[in-house]
Write an enzyme that holds these catalytic residues in place. Structure first.
Site, mmCIF file in Angstrom:
data_model
loop_
_atom_site.group_PDB
_atom_site.id
_atom_site.type_symbol
_atom_site.label_atom_id
_atom_site.label_comp_id
_atom_site.label_asym_id
_atom_site.label_seq_id
_atom_site.Cartn_x
_atom_site.Cartn_y
_atom_site.Cartn_z
ATOM 1 N N CYS A 1 0.838 -1.206 0.000
ATOM 2 C CA CYS A 1 0.000 0.000 0.000
ATOM 3 C C CYS A 1 0.876 1.261 0.000
ATOM 4 O O CYS A 1 1.560 1.542 0.985
ATOM 5 C CB CYS A 1 -0.893 -0.044 1.227
ATOM 6 S SG CYS A 1 -1.738 1.489 1.618
ATOM 7 N N CYS B 1 0.114 3.816 2.704
ATOM 8 C CA CYS B 1 0.532 3.271 4.012
ATOM 9 C C CYS B 1 2.001 3.581 4.271
ATOM 10 O O CYS B 1 2.394 3.845 5.413
ATOM 11 C CB CYS B 1 0.321 1.755 4.062
ATOM 12 S SG CYS B 1 -1.396 1.246 3.907
#
Length: 109
Positions: free
Chosen positions: A30, A33
């Site tokens: 991600c 993230c």
């Protein structure tokens, strides 16, 4: 350093905590993230004495992720007395995350 929260230790570290808790749900793949991760680590250091700050890898811990309906990451959940009291979905500045944590600290009992 942020704690590694797992399906196995979630109840002990989060639900039974006597401090406010911030959990970052994330995954290796991600992109956003990876932007939020270093901020969460800074917050863990800044709030080491007053709050529990941890990270849940959603790929390795599907139980927690399913329990809280995590569909989009990064997802940051704020817990107080074992209950979700606030959340933030997506990458945001550190100030947004700390403002929500400060709010929990002010109302913590």
């Amino acid at each position: 350093m942020a704690l590694e929260i797992t399906d196995a230790n979630f109840e002990e570290l989060v639900l039974k905590s006597d401090k406010p808790v911030l959990i970052d749900f994330w995954a290796e793949w991600c992109g956003p993230c990876r932007m939020v991760g270093p901020l969460v680590e800074e917050i863990a250091k800044d709030y080491a004495d007053t709050a529990v700050v941890g990270k849940v890898n959603v790929d390795n811990n599907p139980g927690i992720s399913m329990k809280f309906g995590i569909r989009n990451i990064p997802a940051l959940l704020y817990f107080k007395n074992g209950e979700i009291v606030d959340k933030q979905i997506g990458a945001v500045p550190k100030s947004v995350l700390t403002a929500k944590l400060d709010k929990q600290l002010l109302s913590f009992s």
